[in-house]
Design a protein around this motif. Structure first.
Motif, PDB file in Angstrom:
ATOM      1  N   LYS A  71       0.828  -1.211   0.000  1.00  0.00           N
ATOM      2  CA  LYS A  71       0.000   0.000   0.000  1.00  0.00           C
ATOM      3  C   LYS A  71       0.857   1.255   0.000  1.00  0.00           C
ATOM      4  O   LYS A  71       1.171   1.797   1.058  1.00  0.00           O
ATOM      5  N   VAL A  72       1.229   1.677  -1.178  1.00  0.00           N
ATOM      6  CA  VAL A  72       2.038   2.886  -1.310  1.00  0.00           C
ATOM      7  C   VAL A  72       1.232   3.938  -2.063  1.00  0.00           C
ATOM      8  O   VAL A  72       0.688   3.652  -3.131  1.00  0.00           O
ATOM      9  N   LEU A  73       1.170   5.106  -1.494  1.00  0.00           N
ATOM     10  CA  LEU A  73       0.430   6.190  -2.150  1.00  0.00           C
ATOM     11  C   LEU A  73       1.387   7.066  -2.945  1.00  0.00           C
ATOM     12  O   LEU A  73       2.428   7.481  -2.448  1.00  0.00           O
ATOM     13  N   THR A 124       3.797   6.459   2.243  1.00  0.00           N
ATOM     14  CA  THR A 124       4.336   7.176   1.086  1.00  0.00           C
ATOM     15  C   THR A 124       5.839   6.982   1.131  1.00  0.00           C
ATOM     16  O   THR A 124       6.395   6.651   2.169  1.00  0.00           O
ATOM     17  N   LEU A 125       6.479   7.199   0.007  1.00  0.00           N
ATOM     18  CA  LEU A 125       7.923   7.058  -0.020  1.00  0.00           C
ATOM     19  C   LEU A 125       8.579   8.438   0.004  1.00  0.00           C
ATOM     20  O   LEU A 125       8.048   9.380  -0.591  1.00  0.00           O
ATOM     21  N   PRO A 126       9.713   8.536   0.676  1.00  0.00           N
ATOM     22  CA  PRO A 126      10.463   9.793   0.604  1.00  0.00           C
ATOM     23  C   PRO A 126      10.716  10.111  -0.866  1.00  0.00           C
ATOM     24  O   PRO A 126      10.934   9.197  -1.674  1.00  0.00           O
ATOM     25  N   GLY A 127      10.670  11.361  -1.205  1.00  0.00           N
ATOM     26  CA  GLY A 127      10.872  11.735  -2.603  1.00  0.00           C
ATOM     27  C   GLY A 127       9.555  11.978  -3.329  1.00  0.00           C
ATOM     28  O   GLY A 127       9.546  12.478  -4.446  1.00  0.00           O
ATOM     29  N   THR A 128       8.447  11.602  -2.687  1.00  0.00           N
ATOM     30  CA  THR A 128       7.139  11.814  -3.316  1.00  0.00           C
ATOM     31  C   THR A 128       6.810  13.304  -3.293  1.00  0.00           C
ATOM     32  O   THR A 128       6.713  13.910  -2.233  1.00  0.00           O
ATOM     33  N   ARG A 129       6.660  13.876  -4.468  1.00  0.00           N
ATOM     34  CA  ARG A 129       6.509  15.327  -4.532  1.00  0.00           C
ATOM     35  C   ARG A 129       5.089  15.768  -4.295  1.00  0.00           C
ATOM     36  O   ARG A 129       4.341  16.048  -5.236  1.00  0.00           O
ATOM     37  N   HIS A 130       4.735  15.813  -3.041  1.00  0.00           N
ATOM     38  CA  HIS A 130       3.416  16.310  -2.675  1.00  0.00           C
ATOM     39  C   HIS A 130       3.494  16.826  -1.238  1.00  0.00           C
ATOM     40  O   HIS A 130       4.111  16.172  -0.402  1.00  0.00           O
ATOM     41  N   PRO A 131       2.865  17.957  -0.985  1.00  0.00           N
ATOM     42  CA  PRO A 131       2.972  18.517   0.369  1.00  0.00           C
ATOM     43  C   PRO A 131       2.429  17.600   1.459  1.00  0.00           C
ATOM     44  O   PRO A 131       2.818  17.709   2.615  1.00  0.00           O
ATOM     45  N   LEU A 132       1.524  16.696   1.104  1.00  0.00           N
ATOM     46  CA  LEU A 132       0.968  15.792   2.121  1.00  0.00           C
ATOM     47  C   LEU A 132       1.826  14.553   2.326  1.00  0.00           C
ATOM     48  O   LEU A 132       1.585  13.771   3.243  1.00  0.00           O
ATOM     49  N   ALA A 133       2.810  14.360   1.471  1.00  0.00           N
ATOM     50  CA  ALA A 133       3.509  13.067   1.467  1.00  0.00           C
ATOM     51  C   ALA A 133       4.339  12.815   2.717  1.00  0.00           C
ATOM     52  O   ALA A 133       4.375  11.718   3.248  1.00  0.00           O
ATOM     53  N   GLY A 134       5.017  13.859   3.178  1.00  0.00           N
ATOM     54  CA  GLY A 134       5.965  13.673   4.283  1.00  0.00           C
ATOM     55  C   GLY A 134       5.296  13.193   5.554  1.00  0.00           C
ATOM     56  O   GLY A 134       4.175  13.584   5.871  1.00  0.00           O
TER      57      GLY A 134
END
Ligand SMILES: Cc1ncc(C[n+]2csc(CCOP(=O)(O)OP(=O)(O)O)c2C)c(N)n1
Ligand SMILES: Cc1ncc(C[n+]2csc(CCOP(=O)(O)OP(=O)(O)O)c2C)c(N)n1
Ligand code: SF4
Ligand code: SF4
Ligand SMILES: [Mg+2]
Ligand SMILES: [Mg+2]
Lengths: 617, 353, 617, 353
Positions: free
Chosen positions: A425-427, A453-463
């Motif tokens: 389950k990766v978003l 989520t994985l580090p590097g995912t370019r979205h403000p909610l990802a971290g």
């Protein structure tokens, strides 16, 4: 042929061979042991013998009993040939190749009456028995004839015994030569030398030795479509095709060859065709704490990451194992079990880390285990372990052992994975954009498994922030009691969910009555043989369920329900898997009868038979 | 590395945006729960500022730490970035794994002196030896803050604990050991010396390998007394900067007319530079033996020297270059690139039969 | 007074207080919670309150619920006063001292209707309920009156609430003043300041507050001959009088104060009167692997050596634990358990390492555990652990927990050890001269415990080689199967022998029927109170056996035999001790009913009652 | 320390006895099971000889080791002494414990390069920092012998494994790190240079703190090929002794007329000395910075320099002195000295009530 014999054969004569040898020719049914000194190069010779027999279509297995030492201590290699396909270890030796001055006295003493011996002429004086069939071979003189280079003689003399054994057992010389080519690949000088040595041994024997043909190999067709492979190599193949990307490791017997093989495979098959760049990284760490640290860092960042180790390494990984569990980081540890506790017997086999790996780390935590019984499962479970680790976001153990890992086995060809890799389950950034919300540890699907989520995912909610301390579903720090218990309960739920994702247990032998047996891993062969023997000799044997993982699925419960007595065969002292069964199925705890073997040798059918008979009595 | 879009920062009344299009606040984290006045908070602020001024894209940063007050701070900056607060003393290994899985990420590691020099010493040194790309910050207060003030391995000989206990052993100097292990960017600073720290951090963030910034960071609660050599008072009174440090980004004009006798320029990857302006000492940070000598003397004479202690290019390649990785992160390679074909399996099977 | 009440009291009026508060004066029977900010110095104030009540002869207990942080996060201190001596945690609060802006909203919301509150005047606006008895106190103004130094005011204002609480509860001002002197020892300025603050709080309250005297302390005589001590300090005293000589450690909450206290005691009482030299060494290691390494090196060389740690440290010690087991080296680890897995909740309590410590390390190995329930046992078991480690030549765990270790408890005075230290089976040079033979791992006495010599013993036979690898009785290297299994079997025998050397289980409550209960460690108080309550309210309660160690003696088997149902109260999720019981007593596995509590708070009677009632239903 | 009885060694036909009244054979161990030709066996022989010539009393020695071929050798010398073959990489901590329990014992530690510099690095350095009394011998072959020849952390950059793999990282130099950590007796030698090794070992055995002897010891099976920088060939061809080393025991006359320009004398505890006679280089081992410089240069220029790299007295006290222990071993103190009196308990109880 028995109902559960693993390899159909076409030889008609039923074997009366069992615990007590009988004076009749042993056709494709005997045990050969080569007693030599480790580091003397006998490994190649033994592999050639193994291959040659295999090529003749006869079921064969090899067990190497070697010391924890590089050169000079006694080592034994045992080949068992069995037309019915019973290739578990058998303790009684029919033919001994006695080459080691240090162990020869004991080796000879231990032989059953009537056994055959190929004895190095230098050791003649050690022979104190007259009930053996002895073939004395002047290996020194012979090797001098084919090998002018003195410093190579020790090595090459091994191939002389291959010739002698070949002649005595009726192994076709051509097959030996083919096997030599296979063994030495492109090294033509070595091929030449070794072929000559084997030929000489063969021809010299034909001229000088008596052959009563009581131990004979006859061509069969039991190995069609089979491969020869060590469990560790099979495991490496599983990781290769499982798409492993990061490997951190620290050398330790008997797991090192998992990585050696894997690194070789990766370097061959996993460089980008265009750029020549690597789609993987293998890094030797400074110790096991670092190795598992690499794996957790990589798994967290989205790699399919694994390490391989053995007992002492498992202990060192304890703290990080708890972090993986609690912070929910995919990770795979292959534990090629050797004999513990402590440094123990690093070159002997056992199943002594089951409980330890399962509970690894302080606090409440339990890790899924996959337990392969043979190379095919080693291959399949290796790939599966990466899927499970990502699916469950947790640490998964692949519990192999030295017997499986370091011995050569014949196995069916491996199948190409039909299912795509399960990355869990990766978003992605797009998912986040759609969902507008992301909580790292929320049980959205009710299976206890959250999204990541994985580090590097370019979205403000990802971290999000990963930690080994108490946290809320939103991954913020929390010391609240409710947050703690809810999280811990979810983790327990996730662990239970794993039961259905693991390979289901296999009913290997249907139960006739209300007595069953549970075994796992490399006990399989010996158990099957034992049950066959019991059925034939005593007319009665328990059924047999083979476990392939922990946690236990409902099928296990039902099995326990159905049986009044369930023997549990384990290769450890403390009944480690029994303990887990008793923990999870207290209502059936007293039905479980551990049947333990922990002397470091691969399990043999005879001990299982003995112990089952004792239990019956 | 941060992607630096060509457009200049906006100049409206809205909060100033950097080249990543973000305001300073975007680099903040959760509120600190440290003791008020803790040196670590000052470092956090400089990390925030450096990240902003370096135009980092939060998604391209991984924040890593061990356990300790210092290690907690990873939650107090760059809230949009992924963070990993692991176990005590083992951040180095985690960082190595992250680097391998995704070498396009900038690792920012925060650790304590206990975390790095006591329990973590072996891993730290091996990470340096491998030249893992990371901006590694030691928030060095000479004690274990979170467990209430025992000596750590960087405590100076003769320094005392609050309750009087005297340390009889020489301190571990992480900078000296890092140099010995081949680290090529080794800096020491003080949490109270904001400008210097800011510039040293920027250089470290831009560095293509392991960059160490060892920052003396007073623990106000357990190591700020008379007798401490890591107190504010001691550090302020004793700090001697080796040089004046300025980080010059690639997109800023670089005036080559710095007086060569007075400055020393260090080239960083992709055109950025660090300019060191001479102060009292005439110190050339590119000489390994002199750097070790300087640190050795500093220890013997109880000097607190700050600045870029050592920089030299030419040693071992960064780990992921040694490993010749593909350009894309391993973490997100598609199955087509990580599972060999059916034919490969068949040929292997053939070779085994 | 209940049959099992721990503290005889002389107050006649029986308390009707239980799970449901009733509107009548609560004499010596209520719970007070101070909600404040950690690092603000409230600890001393709370200790003074505790002491003052204790001095009034009233049974009292204190639980500090603090964050894993040095300064600034919410912390709660709960004092329970109970004339019958029930001093387990009780969750419901009768009087809240609300000083923390961050937690006040939640703190107030959680109060039961009718509860009393002492509220900081700055927080007045947070009060949204009208069913509470509220006393608003202008702490800021008050402290300014007594404390001119602004930077000390935060600290000193704590003592103001002591005065307020004292007045409200009827604690004698003199006792408060005495407690202040006790608390601050020789610091006369602090005494002066704090006394003034307490006095002011007391006097201001008398003038400005309403006191309905519903919560009252009345002098009793329940504490005669008692001491006040934290479990960790008790443990340190045990090691002091147990003659510990080498201590290796690494700081970790909540174990650090075991060593802090011990080091202070040693430095005071263990220097040679003549030379001033130390008869002990305490060395802070660089991590837990080194700490246990020190202990093994020292134990091997003959020292009485120990370390103290908590979960993460236990994990790091795993490899060495197996070495201690297998090489048979005396060692003691104190595990002051906190909440795991991983870093977990470092400042919360649990019993979550039971299984982990017991099985610590890879391979077949099990370690004896000692589990103290109170400071007296912490003291006694600490000394005992050194004896056992040397007697058994093995690693012994002392399983304490944060609740016991870091809270102040009232306890009977500790008795001086009457028995000499047991240094185990150590042969001197004279012994060797007499025996003429020494085999390190020979089971001479049939109890599985061999003899050892210490390095430095001046005799040619004394030396032997210690290793974690397979060995013969003569301590030479061996890979022989028989040597391995015999050795492992002897180790199992030795482990079983430990059962009779450990403190026997205690029947705390005789069973009336066939339902029993097993608990251990700090669950004791809550369990006893729960059983008393059940007996009084429901007329029926199980009997109660308190375990004090693992392995289990025969008494445990007999207990299980005698009962149809045995509840097992544990402070962990995975029923860890139940698992061990099921492992060793499979025939009774299904009688065992785990009753689990794992939210990190000390166990309270109410949850036990609830769960037992649920189980009955 | 060994007790040296006043009687001179016997001179009869019987095997020569040393001042402890023992023949050389009394210092032997079990037969080695290493590969024939292994460098480690040569070191074992020198340990045996040094122990004999140092008149050690076997009962006063503790042999300690980790795991590896090198660590096995603890069984191959001093059979009458107690030995402890622990776990991989953690001998340093065990040694510390032994030292604390019985500071009258001489610890002789044997370890491998993997054991010390890979897994054991942190513990090793912390042991050095504490100045635990031990003669610590690294049998350095650049590989993991026992696990079949992987690179260890002391493998030189550019050196290759038997099957061709190249090491891309700089080696860890245990001597340099030990000096950095304050070790005061740091030597490097070669298993093939028997005389030098013997004398360096003697000095290390006499040393009152941590003494390090890092011995290049070729692994004949896995690291003796072309491309190895730890092979016999390489070592023999490249070894350059810094000086000629002679150990002079306390009971031998010491000729003070050594030419001062040509020799350097080092005082060991209790009157023994090491005399260094100048060879080609003019090297003063008492200068810390020069020692580090020498090692740094050696690494850069691939020199194999042997001898006493560094010696200096005056740093932190040996651990057991820091701890101010009583003269007798803690291990065997009687109960009367380790259990405080009844009165003490009562007074403590009083203070708690
Ligand atoms: C394995 C392990 N051992 C011990 C601890 C307890 N512990 C937490 S933080 C810390 C020391 C932190 O010191 P440092 O790294 O200097 O950080 P600071 O708090 O001073 O910033 C220790 C010993 C732990 N969390 N894990
Ligand atoms: C915890 C642990 N990890 C791994 C091993 C396997 N192992 C045994 S010896 C060894 C390396 C030995 O190398 P070195 O210290 O250089 O000794 P050498 O054999 O070269 O003399 C390793 C990795 C182990 N025994 N224990
Ligand atoms: S205890 Fe020290 S290091 Fe920790 S937060 Fe407070 S001041 Fe900072
Ligand atoms: S493998 Fe190498 S190190 Fe080990 S015994 Fe053989 S030669 Fe020596
Ligand atoms: Mg610190
Ligand atoms: Mg080595």
């Amino acid at each position: 042929m028995s109902a559960i014999a693993p390899t159909p054969t076409s030889i008609p004569a039923p074997s009366a061979h069992g615990a007590f040898p009988v004076p009749q020719p042993l056709l494709n049914d005997f045990v050969l042991t080569v007693a030599t000194v480790n580091g003397s190069g006998s490994q190649s010779a033994n592999a050639v013998l193994f291959r040659a027999i295999f090529q003749m279509g006869v079921p064969v297995s090899g067990k190497s009993i070697f010391p924890s030492n590089i050169q000079g201590l006694p080592t034994w290699y045992t080949l068992r040939v069995n037309k019915e396909g019973w290739i578990a270890r058998r303790a009684d030796v029919d033919l001994l190749v006695a080459l080691n001055p240090e162990s020869v006295a004991e080796d000879l003493r231990a032989l059953p009456s009537g056994a055959s011996v190929i004895l190095h002429s230098d050791l003649k004086s050690m022979l104190k028995r007259d009930d053996l069939k002895v073939h004395i071979v002047p290996f020194g003189e012979l090797v001098a004839q084919v090998c002018p280079e003195v410093r190579l003689r020790k090595l090459v003399s091994n191939m002389v015994y291959v010739g002698v054994v070949g002649w005595l057992l009726g192994i076709e010389l051509e097959e030996i030569q083919k096997a030599i080519v296979q063994q030495f690949g492109k090294k033509s000088k070595a091929i030449e030398l070794n072929r000559n040595a084997a030929n000489l041994g063969y021809n010299w024997s034909a001229e000088h030795l008596q052959n009563d043909r009581m131990l004979q190999i006859r061509r069969m067709d039991a190995n069609r479509g089979k491969i020869l492979i060590e469990g560790n190599a099979a495991c490496s193949l599983g990781f290769l095709f499982g798409g492993v990307t990061v490997v951190g490791w620290y050398p330790i017997t008997p797991s090192s060859s998992v990585i050696d093989n894997l690194a070789a495979l990766l370097s061959r098959y996993r460089h980008d065709p265009e750029t020549g760049k690597a789609t993987y990284a293998v890094v030797q760490a400074e110790d096991e704490i670092a190795a598992i640290g690499f794996v957790l860092g990589a798994g967290w960042a989205g790699a399919r990451a694994m390490t391989a180790t053995s007992g002492p390494g498992i202990s060192l990984m304890a703290e990080m194992a708890g972090l993986a569990y609690f912070a929910e980081i995919p990770a795979v540890i292959v534990d090629v079990q050797r004999v513990g506790p402590s440094t123990g017997l690093p070159t002997r086999t056992g199943q002594q880390d089951i409980l330890k790996a399962h509970f690894l780390s302080h606090g409440d935590c339990r890790h899924p285990l996959l337990i392969p019984a043979d190379p095919k499962e080693a291959y399949e479970f290796a790939a599966l372990s990466l899927d499970l680790a990502e699916r469950l976001q947790t640490l998964v153990f692949l519990m192999s052992d030295l017997d499986l890992g370091m011995n050569l086995w014949s196995a069916p060809r491996f199948a190409y994975p039909e299912k795509p890799m399960d990355r869990g389950k990766v978003l992605s950034a797009a998912d986040l954009e759609r969902l507008k919300k992301f909580e790292r540890y929320r049980d959205v699907d009710g299976d206890g498994i959250p999204y990541r989520t994985l580090p590097g995912t370019r979205h403000p909610l990802a971290g999000y922030f990963t930690r080994g301390t108490g946290h809320t579903p939103a991954a913020t720090y929390s010391e609240k009691t409710a947050d703690w218990t809810e999280n811990l309960d979810r983790l327990a739920k996730k662990f239970r969910a794993a039961a259905d994702l693991l390979p289901a247990p296999v009913v290997e032998v249907e139960s006739k009555g209300d007595v069953g047996l549970i075994a796992y891993g490399t006990s399989d062969m010996a158990v099957k043989e034992a049950l066959d023997l019991l059925r034939r000799e005593d007319g009665d044997a328990p059924g047999y369920l083979r476990l392939r993982g922990v946690p236990f699925s409902d099928a296990v419960r039902r099995y326990l329900e159905r049986h009044r007595i369930v023997h549990v065969v384990e290769q450890n002292r403390d009944a480690q898997l029994t303990t887990l069964l008793r923990m999870d199925f207290p209502e059936f705890a007293s039905r479980l009868r551990p049947l333990l073997h922990y002397d470091g040798m691969p399990l043999d059918a005879k001990s299982v038979v003995q112990k089952l008979r004792q239990a019956r009595a | 590395m941060p992607s630096a879009p060509a457009t200049p920062p906006a100049t409206a009344k809205a909060p100033a945006l950097n080249r990543a299009g973000l305001p300073l606040t975007a680099y903040r984290g959760l509120p600190s729960t440290l003791c008020s006045g803790c040196g670590h908070d000052a470092i956090t602020n400089m990390i925030i500022r450096a990240s902003f001024e370096m135009n980092l894209e939060p998604a391209q940063v991984a924040k890593l730490s061990g356990i300790g007050c210092s290690s907690k701070t990873a939650a107090y900056f760059l809230n949009q970035s992924h963070g990993f607060n692991g176990v005590h003393g083992r951040m180095a290994a985690i960082a190595t794994g992250v680097n391998l899985a995704n070498h396009t990420l900038l690792n920012i590691g925060v650790s304590g002196d206990g975390d790095t020099a006591s329990i973590g010493l072996g891993q730290f040194l091996h990470m340096v030896r491998r030249n893992v790309r990371i901006c590694y910050i030691i928030e060095n207060n000479g004690v274990y803050g979170l467990t209430k003030g025992q000596f750590s391995a960087t405590a100076d000989k003769g320094s005392t604990l609050k309750r009087g206990e005297v340390n009889e052993m020489d301190p571990i100097d992480a900078c000296a050991l890092a140099i010995e292990m081949g680290c090529e960017y080794v800096a020491r600073s003080f949490s109270g010396d904001q400008k210097q720290l800011l510039n040293l951090l920027k250089g470290a963030m831009r560095y293509d390998g392991t960059a160490l910034v060892d920052v003396v960071s007073p623990c106000i609660t357990f190591n700020n007394h008379e007798g401490s050599t890591k107190s504010y008072k001691f550090a302020k009174e004793r700090e001697e900067a080796l040089h004046d440090v300025t980080y010059v980004p690639d997109y800023e004009p670089f005036f080559a007319d710095y007086d060569h006798g007075q400055t020393h320029t260090i080239d960083l990857p992709d055109g950025a530079r660090i300019v060191l302006k001479k102060l009292d000492r005439d110190y050339d940070p590119s000489d390994r033996v002199r750097a070790l000598e300087l640190l050795s003397r500093a220890r013997d004479e109880h000097l607190f020297l700050t600045g870029l202690i050592y920089h030299h290019k030419g040693g071992p390649k960064p780990l992921t270059k040694q490993k010749k990785l593909v350009a894309e992160p391993l973490a997100t390679l598609p199955q087509s690139r990580t599972r060999p074909s059916r034919e490969v399996l068949e040929s292997i099977m053939d070779s085994l039969s």
